[in-house]
Structure formats: structure tokens, C-alpha cells
Design a protein around this motif. Structure first.
Motif, PDB file in Angstrom:
ATOM      1  N   GLU A 178       0.612  -1.179   0.040  1.00 59.13           N
ATOM      2  CA  GLU A 178       0.104   0.016   0.116  1.00 59.13           C
ATOM      3  C   GLU A 178       0.818   1.484  -0.058  1.00 59.13           C
ATOM      4  OE1 GLU A 178      -3.212  -0.221   2.740  1.00 59.13           O
ATOM      5  OE2 GLU A 178      -3.803  -1.997   2.153  1.00 59.13           O
ATOM      6  N   LYS A 179       2.262   1.114  -0.204  1.00 63.27           N
ATOM      7  CA  LYS A 179       2.864   2.351  -0.522  1.00 63.27           C
ATOM      8  C   LYS A 179       2.281   3.190  -1.553  1.00 63.27           C
ATOM      9  CE  LYS A 179       6.199   0.042  -3.303  1.00 63.27           C
ATOM     10  NZ  LYS A 179       5.504  -1.299  -3.492  1.00 63.27           N
ATOM     11  N   GLN A 182       3.188   8.027  -5.597  1.00 63.08           N
ATOM     12  CA  GLN A 182       4.444   8.878  -5.348  1.00 63.08           C
ATOM     13  C   GLN A 182       5.589   8.439  -4.792  1.00 63.08           C
ATOM     14  OE1 GLN A 182       1.190   9.517  -4.178  1.00 63.08           O
ATOM     15  NE2 GLN A 182       0.253  10.718  -5.785  1.00 63.08           N
ATOM     16  N   HIS A 183       5.518   7.386  -3.996  1.00 60.51           N
ATOM     17  CA  HIS A 183       6.620   6.790  -3.625  1.00 60.51           C
ATOM     18  C   HIS A 183       7.080   5.442  -3.914  1.00 60.51           C
ATOM     19  CE1 HIS A 183       5.652  10.199  -0.857  1.00 60.51           C
ATOM     20  NE2 HIS A 183       6.973  10.350  -0.786  1.00 60.51           N
ATOM     21  N   LYS A 184       6.689   5.055  -5.419  1.00 61.57           N
ATOM     22  CA  LYS A 184       6.768   3.733  -5.697  1.00 61.57           C
ATOM     23  C   LYS A 184       7.982   3.130  -5.547  1.00 61.57           C
ATOM     24  CE  LYS A 184       7.888   5.207 -10.382  1.00 61.57           C
ATOM     25  NZ  LYS A 184       7.486   5.328 -11.895  1.00 61.57           N
ATOM     26  N   ASP A 185       9.136   3.660  -5.191  1.00 58.23           N
ATOM     27  CA  ASP A 185      10.415   2.953  -5.099  1.00 58.23           C
ATOM     28  C   ASP A 185      10.638   2.727  -3.450  1.00 58.23           C
ATOM     29  OD1 ASP A 185      11.105   3.455  -7.790  1.00 58.23           O
ATOM     30  OD2 ASP A 185      11.695   5.103  -7.525  1.00 58.23           O
ATOM     31  N   HIS A 235       6.170 -11.594  -3.372  1.00 54.07           N
ATOM     32  CA  HIS A 235       5.330 -11.427  -4.573  1.00 54.07           C
ATOM     33  C   HIS A 235       4.931  -9.649  -4.595  1.00 54.07           C
ATOM     34  CE1 HIS A 235       1.208 -10.987  -2.814  1.00 54.07           C
ATOM     35  NE2 HIS A 235       1.586 -11.893  -2.054  1.00 54.07           N
ATOM     36  N   SER A 236       4.713  -9.343  -3.401  1.00 57.33           N
ATOM     37  CA  SER A 236       4.629  -7.822  -3.191  1.00 57.33           C
ATOM     38  C   SER A 236       5.842  -7.036  -3.263  1.00 57.33           C
ATOM     39  CB  SER A 236       3.838  -7.402  -1.873  1.00 57.33           C
ATOM     40  OG  SER A 236       4.718  -7.925  -0.846  1.00 57.33           O
ATOM     41  N   GLY A 237       7.125  -7.666  -3.277  1.00 59.49           N
ATOM     42  CA  GLY A 237       8.422  -6.866  -3.493  1.00 59.49           C
ATOM     43  C   GLY A 237       8.949  -6.579  -2.011  1.00 59.49           C
ATOM     44  N   PHE A 412      -3.156   6.864   3.368  1.00 62.13           N
ATOM     45  CA  PHE A 412      -3.265   5.708   2.350  1.00 62.13           C
ATOM     46  C   PHE A 412      -3.295   4.414   3.379  1.00 62.13           C
ATOM     47  CE2 PHE A 412       1.306   5.502   2.813  1.00 62.13           C
ATOM     48  CZ  PHE A 412       1.525   4.213   2.483  1.00 62.13           C
ATOM     49  N   LEU A 413      -2.736   4.336   4.545  1.00 62.68           N
ATOM     50  CA  LEU A 413      -2.549   3.245   5.264  1.00 62.68           C
ATOM     51  C   LEU A 413      -3.937   2.689   5.747  1.00 62.68           C
ATOM     52  CD1 LEU A 413       0.641   3.700   7.633  1.00 62.68           C
ATOM     53  CD2 LEU A 413       0.133   1.943   5.855  1.00 62.68           C
ATOM     54  N   LYS A 414      -4.944   3.709   5.824  1.00 62.21           N
ATOM     55  CA  LYS A 414      -6.324   3.162   6.206  1.00 62.21           C
ATOM     56  C   LYS A 414      -6.922   2.229   4.997  1.00 62.21           C
ATOM     57  CE  LYS A 414      -6.796   5.411  10.002  1.00 62.21           C
ATOM     58  NZ  LYS A 414      -6.986   4.560  11.262  1.00 62.21           N
TER      59      LYS A 414
END
Length: 415
Positions: A178-179, A182-185, A235-237, A412-414
Motif C-alpha cells: 500500500e505504498k 508518489q513513492h513507488k520506489d 510477490h509484493s516486493g 493511504f494506510l487506512k
């Protein structure tokens, strides 16, 4: 083989690299990627003879083919490359050794790192990555480009079996999945150090040959390439580092070694979650607590867990621990079991970080499907509690929060 690469190079040429391989396609790829340097090919031969030939070239850097296919045939040459790397370290200790391989053959990356190479170049990655790795190495730039440390959050179980690993894995996966766009890295790491060994890997459905012992012993070679190629990835990274199956492999690893590793890892991860569930060496646990930004003690309401928690706190105090760094999580909570979560926290004079509801049946059901609970029931009370815990732990207004996370955590954590 490219004939132009066999030309004689003046002895004062400081950009001379030697590539040990008989694979012409690999030479062409490498010569293109490292075009600003002179790459000389040395055909495969007996290890002693090849070492002598390389030494005569007086190279600035040595490249070894760990692709699993160093020649024109399909024969696997990994064992020969390991022997060659070890001899190079002995005969030419001042010359950096770099492995060249491919993620189509990940065993080569693991073998190379165990053989003691300085870096690994992935031929399936863009050539610019290979160029950057070599440029930094030959320019003697050893510090990574990242300058801000990520957060280190440690989970310690009052005893084995209270659900510490399950909680740590769910938190790590929720943070990774759930990142924000804007902070995909952003990168989450899980130090799967709980007992029984490798349960974190099991819950995340990953396997890896490069374990915690390997990572500690290769910490001086730690860079982004190693992290991306050698560590197990969910699988999520999530990048996962687990204990070896045989714990005798970590017998000679000291707390100082681990703290040194943690300092380096934090430069490459935005959040590191360390699971110490079931770990009984309290001197080690206390050392990890002192290195962490936040430490969560996990218990349930059973008498055995509460007695173990009391013993643990006394042991931590005996080893000079600072109780003010600790927070409490009451797991598998059901008010019908007796003491309330707040009463338990007050009994042990610990701030209550979270109360995780009883949901053993649902967690076991999802695990038997090879899933984490939030993957099949994202509005489950346990999942909501993990989200709430994540937001609390990574609150950007926390006194200990690093600036790396200051713009990331909020809404976004919610679920």
C-alpha cells in the motif's frame, strides 16, 4: 570472441579490465556496457594457469563469468569460477573482483557472493546499471547514494507461539503493498529471525539461498545490486532475510556484527521490520532493542505468556536494557479471557501500542490458502488493527521518525 579485444594494451593503461570467460556473447555485452574501459578477455583454462595469465595483465579490475555458461557449450562452470575467485583473492588481493551473471540463473549470484566477489553485474538489467556499479567501484566511491536511514522496527515475542511472526509479516506486506504511487520506489525489508526458523518465508511463499549468515558475512559488499539480486523477494516486493536452517551457522556471529549490518541495511530500506519471535538470547535481544527505533513486545493473555513476559523484562533489565524503549502488543485478545489489555500494560508498566483481536481460525484458514489475511479479507478486524498499528508506528510526527518517511504514511494506510 572480438579480435579487437585481444590487442596489446600499454602497461600504463589504468583502465584495463580482464573478463574470464569463453562466452563471446557475454564479452560483447560487457564490452558495450563498459565501453569507456578496456575489457580484455581471458579464455577459460586451468585455474592456476588462468590466474597466472590474469596476473600478467596487471588488471585494474577482474570480471568473472558466473552466468552458469562461460563457454560455447552448455556445461556449468560455476564451480570453476568459485575456485578462480578464491585464488584471485589470494594472488591478487588488491584487485577488485566482480561477478557477471544473469537473473535467469540466480544460483550464480549466490555462488559469487559466497565466493567473496565485491559486486555482481546482472546482464538482464539495463547496461547503465552495470556501468554505474563499475564506475563507483573504480572511483573508490563506497558509500551508497542514499543518505537517510530507514526506520527499524523490532518485534519480540514473550515466548514462542504468541503470533509475533504472523504480525510482523502482515505489517511488512501491508506497508509494501500500500505504498503510495508518489513513492513507488519505497522498499520494505523483513529480517525473518524468529524461531522456528524461516516461518516468515513460509507465510510469504518465498524461498532464498542467501540467508542471514551470508548477509552478515558479506556486509562489507552490501550494495543495491546485491540486495536486488541475492535476497529473497515476496510477490509484493518485500526483501526477506531469514535465518539459516541450521542455527550452527550463526554461532560465531556477534551482536556487533549484526548491528553493523543493520546500519548498512537501513541505508537501502525505508522500513526494516525485524522479527525476533521466540528468540531466547536476551543479551542479543537487548542489543537489537538498543539499535531499533521502536520495539514491540508481543504477548497474549495466557498465564504462560505473561510469566514469560515478566521474565523477559527482568532479563532485559539485567543486561542494562532501557524499558522506556519498549511498547506492548496484546495479541489474540478477547475480553472473555480475563485481564484486559490495559490491565496487562499497567501491570508491566509498558505503553500499550496495539490490541490485536483473536482471529486464529481466520488466520489459519488464509495461511492454508497460501495467502495473508488482508489478501482475502481486507476489512477483517485483525487487518484493520494492523493498519492502525502501521500508522501509529510510522507517524510522521513521532520524535524518532526519520525524514525519509515524513511524507509517506498518513491516509493511504487506512483500509
Amino acid at each position: 570472441m572480438e579480435k579487437g579485444r585481444q590487442r596489446e594494451i600499454a602497461p600504463n593503461d589504468s583502465n584495463r579490465f580482464v573478463f574470464c570467460s569463453s562466452n563471446g556473447a557475454h564479452l560483447r555485452w560487457l564490452a558495450h556496457a563498459l565501453s569507456e574501459w578496456h575489457v580484455i578477455q581471458q579464455e577459460l583454462a586451468a585455474t592456476a594457469l588462468l590466474t597466472s595469465r590474469v596476473a600478467e595483465c596487471r588488471p585494474r579490475l577482474i570480471l568473472l563469468d558466473f552466468s552458469g555458461n562461460c563457454g560455447d557449450s552448455t556445461a556449468n562452470c560455476t564451480a570453476d569460477m568459485i575456485a578462480l575467485a578464491q585464488m584471485m583473492k589470494s594472488k591478487l588481493p588488491d584487485v577488485p573482483v566482480v561477478a557477471v551473471g544473469t537473473m535467469d540463473y540466480p544460483e550464480g549470484a549466490v555462488a559469487a557472493l559466497r565466493a567473496g566477489v565485491h559486486h555482481f553485474i546482472d546482464m538482464t538489467a539495463p547496461v547503465v546499471e552495470a556501468h554505474d556499479v563499475i564506475y563507483k567501484l573504480v572511483s573508490a566511491v563506497s558509500s551508497p547514494t542514499v543518505s537517510v536511514e530507514g526506520a527499524l522496527i523490532t518485534f519480540v515475542g514473550a515466548r514462542a507461539g504468541v503470533g509475533t511472526t504472523t504480525l510482523a509479516v502482515h505489517l511488512a506486506d501491508i506497508l509494501q503493498q500500500e505504498k503510495s504511487v508518489q513513492h513507488k520506489d519505497y522498499q520494505i525489508g523483513l529480517l525473518d529471525l524468529g524461531l522456528p526458523a524461516c516461518d516468515g518465508q513460509l507465510y510469504l511463499n518465498v524461498t532464498g539461498n542467501f540467508n542471514f549468515s551470508d548477509t552478515v558475512r558479506n556486509r562489507h559488499r552490501l550494495d543495491r545490486t546485491l540486495i536486488q539480486t541475492a535476497l529473497a523477494t515476496s510477490h509484493s516486493g518485500i526483501k526477506v532475510i531469514s535465518l539459516p536452517r541450521s542455527l550452527t551457522e550463526i554461532a560465531d556471529i556477534s551482536s556487533a556484527d549484526v548491528r553493523s549490518l543493520l546500519s548498512q541495511l537501513r541505508l537501502y530500506f525505508d522500513v526494516l521490520i525485524m522479527d525476533l519471535g521466540g528468540f531466547s538470547d536476551m543479551a542479543f535481544v537487548e542489543s537489537m532493542v538498543s539499535a531499533s527505533d521502536q520495539t514491540l513486545l508481543v504477548t497474549d493473555q495466557s498465564p504462560g505468556s505473561l510469566v514469560s513476559l515478566s521474565t523477559m523484562l527482568k532479563e532485559c533489565e539485567k543486561h542494562g536494557g532501557d524499558a522506556s524503549r519498549l511498547q506492548l502488543i496484546v495479541n489474540r485478545y478477547d475480553i472473555r479471557y480475563g485481564m484486559s489489555a490495559q490491565q496487562i500494560a499497567e501491570r508491566f508498566s509498558l505503553p500499550l501500542a496495539a490490541v490485536m483481536p483473536e482471529c486464529t481460525l481466520r488466520l489459519m484458514s488464509s495461511a492454508n490458502q497460501g495467502k495473508l489475511l488482508h489478501e482475502i479479507a481486507k476489512h477483517d478486524p485483525y487487518v484493520r488493527a494492523v493498519h492502525d498499528l502501521a500508522e501509529k508506528l510510522l507517524n510522521p510526527h513521532s520524535e524518532k521518525q526519520t525524514s525519509k518517511l515524513s511524507s509517506w504514511v498518513p491516509s493511504f494506510l487506512k483500509p
